[in-house]
Design a protein around this motif. Sequence first.
Motif, PDB file in Angstrom:
ATOM      1  N   ILE A 175       0.599   4.940  10.939  1.00 53.22           N
ATOM      2  CA  ILE A 175       1.768   5.672  10.715  1.00 53.22           C
ATOM      3  C   ILE A 175       1.230   7.262  10.674  1.00 53.22           C
ATOM      4  O   ILE A 175       0.226   7.627  10.097  1.00 53.22           O
ATOM      5  CB  ILE A 175       2.248   5.240   9.217  1.00 53.22           C
ATOM      6  N   GLY A 176       2.127   8.092  11.291  1.00 53.50           N
ATOM      7  CA  GLY A 176       1.620   9.579  11.118  1.00 53.50           C
ATOM      8  C   GLY A 176       0.754   9.990  11.961  1.00 53.50           C
ATOM      9  O   GLY A 176       0.392  11.170  12.320  1.00 53.50           O
ATOM     10  N   LEU A 216      -6.637  12.366  -0.695  1.00 52.87           N
ATOM     11  CA  LEU A 216      -6.685  12.956   0.703  1.00 52.87           C
ATOM     12  C   LEU A 216      -8.164  13.330   1.108  1.00 52.87           C
ATOM     13  O   LEU A 216      -9.068  13.626   0.275  1.00 52.87           O
ATOM     14  CB  LEU A 216      -6.070  14.632   0.825  1.00 52.87           C
ATOM     15  N   ILE A 217      -8.426  12.751   2.415  1.00 56.94           N
ATOM     16  CA  ILE A 217      -9.940  13.133   2.896  1.00 56.94           C
ATOM     17  C   ILE A 217      -9.678  13.739   4.231  1.00 56.94           C
ATOM     18  O   ILE A 217      -8.429  13.679   5.110  1.00 56.94           O
ATOM     19  CB  ILE A 217     -10.682  11.982   2.867  1.00 56.94           C
ATOM     20  N   CYS A 249      -5.990   3.097  -0.002  1.00 59.36           N
ATOM     21  CA  CYS A 249      -6.336   3.930   0.750  1.00 59.36           C
ATOM     22  C   CYS A 249      -5.784   5.351   0.660  1.00 59.36           C
ATOM     23  O   CYS A 249      -4.529   5.340   0.373  1.00 59.36           O
ATOM     24  CB  CYS A 249      -6.248   3.652   2.382  1.00 59.36           C
ATOM     25  N   PRO A 250      -6.407   6.507   1.008  1.00 61.74           N
ATOM     26  CA  PRO A 250      -6.085   7.842   0.803  1.00 61.74           C
ATOM     27  C   PRO A 250      -5.097   8.248   2.246  1.00 61.74           C
ATOM     28  O   PRO A 250      -5.271   7.509   3.352  1.00 61.74           O
ATOM     29  CB  PRO A 250      -6.935   8.862   0.777  1.00 61.74           C
ATOM     30  N   LYS A 251      -4.346   9.314   2.116  1.00 62.63           N
ATOM     31  CA  LYS A 251      -4.011  10.053   3.359  1.00 62.63           C
ATOM     32  C   LYS A 251      -5.089  10.550   4.124  1.00 62.63           C
ATOM     33  O   LYS A 251      -6.079  11.211   3.524  1.00 62.63           O
ATOM     34  CB  LYS A 251      -3.152  10.985   3.255  1.00 62.63           C
ATOM     35  N   ILE A 252      -5.290  10.435   5.409  1.00 60.23           N
ATOM     36  CA  ILE A 252      -6.461  10.953   6.193  1.00 60.23           C
ATOM     37  C   ILE A 252      -5.762  11.876   7.230  1.00 60.23           C
ATOM     38  O   ILE A 252      -4.985  11.680   7.982  1.00 60.23           O
ATOM     39  CB  ILE A 252      -7.223   9.915   6.948  1.00 60.23           C
ATOM     40  N   VAL A 281      -3.129  17.891  10.440  1.00 57.52           N
ATOM     41  CA  VAL A 281      -2.662  16.847  11.310  1.00 57.52           C
ATOM     42  C   VAL A 281      -3.204  15.697  10.893  1.00 57.52           C
ATOM     43  O   VAL A 281      -4.333  15.271  10.484  1.00 57.52           O
ATOM     44  CB  VAL A 281      -3.086  17.110  12.804  1.00 57.52           C
ATOM     45  N   ILE A 282      -2.257  14.586  10.773  1.00 67.06           N
ATOM     46  CA  ILE A 282      -2.439  13.212  10.118  1.00 67.06           C
ATOM     47  C   ILE A 282      -3.182  12.432  10.998  1.00 67.06           C
ATOM     48  O   ILE A 282      -2.857  12.319  12.192  1.00 67.06           O
ATOM     49  CB  ILE A 282      -1.058  12.762   9.630  1.00 67.06           C
ATOM     50  N   GLN A 283      -4.221  11.548  10.706  1.00 66.56           N
ATOM     51  CA  GLN A 283      -4.691  10.570  11.304  1.00 66.56           C
ATOM     52  C   GLN A 283      -4.240   9.306  11.006  1.00 66.56           C
ATOM     53  O   GLN A 283      -4.016   8.232  11.563  1.00 66.56           O
ATOM     54  CB  GLN A 283      -6.161  10.598  11.002  1.00 66.56           C
ATOM     55  N   TYR A 284      -4.055   9.177   9.329  1.00 64.10           N
ATOM     56  CA  TYR A 284      -3.857   7.668   8.839  1.00 64.10           C
ATOM     57  C   TYR A 284      -2.681   8.099   7.650  1.00 64.10           C
ATOM     58  O   TYR A 284      -2.882   8.768   6.738  1.00 64.10           O
ATOM     59  CB  TYR A 284      -4.693   7.185   8.209  1.00 64.10           C
ATOM     60  N   ALA A 285      -1.574   7.261   7.514  1.00 65.32           N
ATOM     61  CA  ALA A 285      -0.690   7.388   6.488  1.00 65.32           C
ATOM     62  C   ALA A 285      -0.177   5.993   6.330  1.00 65.32           C
ATOM     63  O   ALA A 285       0.941   5.674   6.221  1.00 65.32           O
ATOM     64  CB  ALA A 285       0.586   8.373   6.640  1.00 65.32           C
ATOM     65  N   GLY A 286      -1.070   5.090   6.346  1.00 69.48           N
ATOM     66  CA  GLY A 286      -0.449   3.653   6.374  1.00 69.48           C
ATOM     67  C   GLY A 286      -0.627   3.173   7.710  1.00 69.48           C
ATOM     68  O   GLY A 286      -0.832   3.732   8.728  1.00 69.48           O
ATOM     69  N   TYR A 287      -0.481   1.726   7.871  1.00 68.77           N
ATOM     70  CA  TYR A 287      -0.528   0.972   9.259  1.00 68.77           C
ATOM     71  C   TYR A 287       0.861   0.208   9.207  1.00 68.77           C
ATOM     72  O   TYR A 287       1.447  -0.243   8.329  1.00 68.77           O
ATOM     73  CB  TYR A 287      -1.518  -0.002   9.266  1.00 68.77           C
ATOM     74  N   ARG A 288       1.170   0.336  10.754  1.00 69.03           N
ATOM     75  CA  ARG A 288       2.350  -0.667  10.982  1.00 69.03           C
ATOM     76  C   ARG A 288       1.972  -2.209  11.134  1.00 69.03           C
ATOM     77  O   ARG A 288       0.883  -2.186  11.300  1.00 69.03           O
ATOM     78  CB  ARG A 288       3.003  -0.140  12.346  1.00 69.03           C
TER      79      ARG A 288
END
Length: 316
Positions: A153-154, A221-222, A123-126, A134-141
């Motif tokens: 995350i983020g 990135l998207i 998955c990309p950074k969103i 501003v980040i929506q997604y940088a992985g999940y906890r």
Amino acid sequence: MAEGERITTPLISLITINYKQAQVTCDMLESTKVLTYPRFEVIVVDNGSNDDIADRIQQGNYPNVKLVVSPENLGFSGGNNLGIRHAQGDYFFLLNNDTIVTPNLLDQLMIPFAQYPDVGVVCPKIRYHSQPNVIQYAGYRPLNIYKGQTWAIGLKEPDEGQHDQPGPTWFAHGAAMLVSRAVLEQAGSLDESFFLYYEELDWSARIRKAGFQIYYQPDALIYHRESMSVGKASAMKVYYHTRNRLWFMRRNVSGFPLLIFYLYYFCMALPKALVKYTVSWQPTYLKAVKDAITWNLTHTTKPTAAVPMPVAMAGN
């Protein structure tokens, strides 16, 4: 493209769903014209829209786009599964139609597959389209098995490079996930009982149980125009969030943790929501909650059926 490059470069099938958002979908398609990856096809699934998406695709000069029309709305899971059945790729990139891609997106998403043989999803950074830094997604906890919650995350943090370390993560993000053919063959496809929301969390859990890693790649990135399909708040969103949170937990948690979740949910989380909808007097939301609970009382969990896989193109 040289013949040797065609043979050695995996084909990526980019799959997106249109539901009464022809212009939004075409905005995304327009952004794919900048992609630098040399071999990809685009499958647009029209999910019972009855809009002018076919004419717009033709007028927009998208030569590598294939339109698949469903006469009914199959939801996120069903729509993507239909797209997969019509795709020929070695990899399947499930991408929301309300996103904008960046040029090296696919190139970067492919890197972890070459580096780590157990990677099944990348998955990309969103970032938010309306707030581009501003980040929506940088992985999940990890999932809190007692509350049935996880957090990206983020989330809503300004992007200052604090989440630029690639690596395994717990869950894929449904807005953008590149999936290998091996995942679909061994872990199955998206479960269509979810229809909307929580389906990627359920799929991620099954993918990890099958021995694959889910990987976060920050160099890809998207930009995401969040909640374009059902709105930021709606009775449909309340219904599926309520229904599928319970459904997800019933499918993926058992024993004492599930009992604790039930106590937490029905004694704390659910009453809080009911009070909120009553005080603000939103009867359609109250009905959505009732219907979501009733659905769970009348459905039992069952194994996920796999989507029949298309045969890969010769030379892949």
